[in-house]
Scaffold this motif. Structure first.
Motif, PDB file in Angstrom:
ATOM      1  N   LEU A  58      88.434  86.275  64.233  1.00  0.00           N
ATOM      2  CA  LEU A  58      88.103  85.162  65.119  1.00  0.00           C
ATOM      3  C   LEU A  58      86.990  85.516  66.104  1.00  0.00           C
ATOM      4  CD1 LEU A  58      91.670  83.793  65.873  1.00  0.00           C
ATOM      5  CD2 LEU A  58      89.944  82.745  64.401  1.00  0.00           C
ATOM      6  N   LYS A  59      86.717  86.813  66.237  1.00  0.00           N
ATOM      7  CA  LYS A  59      85.669  87.259  67.153  1.00  0.00           C
ATOM      8  C   LYS A  59      84.390  87.664  66.422  1.00  0.00           C
ATOM      9  CE  LYS A  59      88.942  88.745  70.707  1.00  0.00           C
ATOM     10  NZ  LYS A  59      89.454  89.877  71.523  1.00  0.00           N
ATOM     11  N   VAL A  60      84.365  87.445  65.119  1.00  0.00           N
ATOM     12  CA  VAL A  60      83.156  87.729  64.342  1.00  0.00           C
ATOM     13  C   VAL A  60      82.231  86.519  64.510  1.00  0.00           C
ATOM     14  CG1 VAL A  60      82.206  88.217  62.066  1.00  0.00           C
ATOM     15  CG2 VAL A  60      84.420  89.176  62.721  1.00  0.00           C
ATOM     16  N   ASN A  61      81.402  86.573  65.539  1.00  0.00           N
ATOM     17  CA  ASN A  61      80.579  85.424  65.911  1.00  0.00           C
ATOM     18  C   ASN A  61      79.128  85.545  65.448  1.00  0.00           C
ATOM     19  OD1 ASN A  61      79.788  87.433  67.606  1.00  0.00           O
ATOM     20  ND2 ASN A  61      80.142  86.323  69.520  1.00  0.00           N
ATOM     21  N   GLY A  62      78.913  86.346  64.404  1.00  0.00           N
ATOM     22  CA  GLY A  62      77.588  86.468  63.804  1.00  0.00           C
ATOM     23  C   GLY A  62      77.713  86.542  62.297  1.00  0.00           C
ATOM     24  N   TRP A  63      76.586  86.333  61.600  1.00  0.00           N
ATOM     25  CA  TRP A  63      76.623  86.282  60.136  1.00  0.00           C
ATOM     26  C   TRP A  63      76.610  87.659  59.491  1.00  0.00           C
ATOM     27  CZ3 TRP A  63      78.067  82.530  57.102  1.00  0.00           C
ATOM     28  CH2 TRP A  63      77.801  82.623  55.736  1.00  0.00           C
ATOM     29  N   ASN A  64      76.077  88.673  60.178  1.00  0.00           N
ATOM     30  CA  ASN A  64      75.913  89.998  59.589  1.00  0.00           C
ATOM     31  C   ASN A  64      77.165  90.852  59.806  1.00  0.00           C
ATOM     32  OD1 ASN A  64      73.234  89.392  58.798  1.00  0.00           O
ATOM     33  ND2 ASN A  64      72.532  89.849  60.883  1.00  0.00           N
ATOM     34  N   PHE A  65      77.938  91.016  58.736  1.00  0.00           N
ATOM     35  CA  PHE A  65      79.214  91.735  58.839  1.00  0.00           C
ATOM     36  C   PHE A  65      79.041  93.180  59.279  1.00  0.00           C
ATOM     37  CE2 PHE A  65      81.963  88.998  55.747  1.00  0.00           C
ATOM     38  CZ  PHE A  65      81.750  87.908  56.563  1.00  0.00           C
ATOM     39  N   ASP A  66      77.916  93.797  58.897  1.00  0.00           N
ATOM     40  CA  ASP A  66      77.721  95.207  59.242  1.00  0.00           C
ATOM     41  C   ASP A  66      77.657  95.440  60.748  1.00  0.00           C
ATOM     42  OD1 ASP A  66      75.196  93.736  58.579  1.00  0.00           O
ATOM     43  OD2 ASP A  66      74.293  95.506  59.518  1.00  0.00           O
ATOM     44  N   GLU A  67      77.390  94.390  61.505  1.00  0.00           N
ATOM     45  CA  GLU A  67      77.337  94.515  62.957  1.00  0.00           C
ATOM     46  C   GLU A  67      78.724  94.555  63.583  1.00  0.00           C
ATOM     47  OE1 GLU A  67      74.932  91.328  64.369  1.00  0.00           O
ATOM     48  OE2 GLU A  67      73.116  92.001  63.321  1.00  0.00           O
TER      49      GLU A  67
END
Length: 231
Positions: A58-67
């Motif tokens: 729910l806190k993954v607020n960007g498209w780039n998973f590696d970040e």
């Protein structure tokens, strides 16, 4: 004078009546991952289990998973994890949503196609210095195709796998990816953005909070298209 209340079934009837003025049936393009399928939660649950990480999806607020992964770009290797896309749960209302759309339009799935493993290729993923997982066979595209057939009875002719969705013919796209939204807006094409943590920096009146809301926005967008054609 009292304002007339129009119920949903009456709106459906009115829209279907208006659509008869269309020279053809509208084409609704529909994304799969995190649009009609829950992807983020299953993916990050698998990621945390294998990599012993603690990412809150729910806190993954960007498209780039590696970040967001402590393993960086190793996170993308999990796209090849056998069965990941085959066992995703459908989103709430997804079945009813697609059934309703099929009554008024042609519905075509347009989805990214993660690479799998080719003949005799094995993918090795180092979990830790003493533990490695080998993926001897992975076919995410066929997993997606079988998932779509199982849950929504999509025929292979109604599924398009590609990354550049703005190259696909259709009247309206429903998607969650920020870059796809931007490319459609730049091309002056119609798109509904399904709400997700990774796209909340986009300001648009065409944001759907869920699939029930997306249906209402599709109807409103189609009504606008009909009026534009009539004018």
């Amino acid at each position: 004078m009292k304002k007339k209340i129009i119920f949903e079934d009456e709106k459906d009837f009115m829209l279907k009546k208006l659509l008869k003025k269309f020279k053809r049936k509208p084409i609704i393009l529909l994304d799969m991952d995190d649009t009609i399928a829950e992807f983020a939660q299953p993916f990050w649950t698998l990621h945390n289990k294998l990599f012993k990480d603690f990412v809150d999806y729910l806190k993954v607020n960007g498209w780039n998973f590696d970040e967001f992964s402590k393993r960086g770009k190793d996170a993308y290797t999990l796209f090849k994890y056998p069965g990941l896309f085959r066992n995703l749960p459908p989103k709430p209302y997804a079945k009813e949503f697609i059934e309703d759309l099929r009554e008024i339009a042609e519905v075509v799935i347009v989805s990214d196609s993660p690479s799998g493993t080719s003949y005799l290729e094995t993918v090795s993923l180092d979990i830790d210095p003493e533990h490695t997982i080998d993926f001897p066979h992975s076919n995410p595209t066929d997993d997606k195709r079988m998932w779509l057939e199982e849950h929504f009875n999509f025929d292979k002719d109604d599924i398009v796998f590609c990354s550049k969705k703005d190259r696909v013919i259709g009247d309206i796209l429903i998607d969650d990816k920020p870059a796809t939204y931007n490319s459609f807006v730049e091309a002056n094409r119609k798109i509904i953005l399904l709400d997700a943590p990774h796209n909340r920096d986009i300001d648009t009146k065409w944001r759907a909070k869920d699939l029930n809301h997306a249906k209402k926005l599709v109807y409103r967008m189609l009504e606008e298209m009909i009026k534009e054609e009539a004018s």
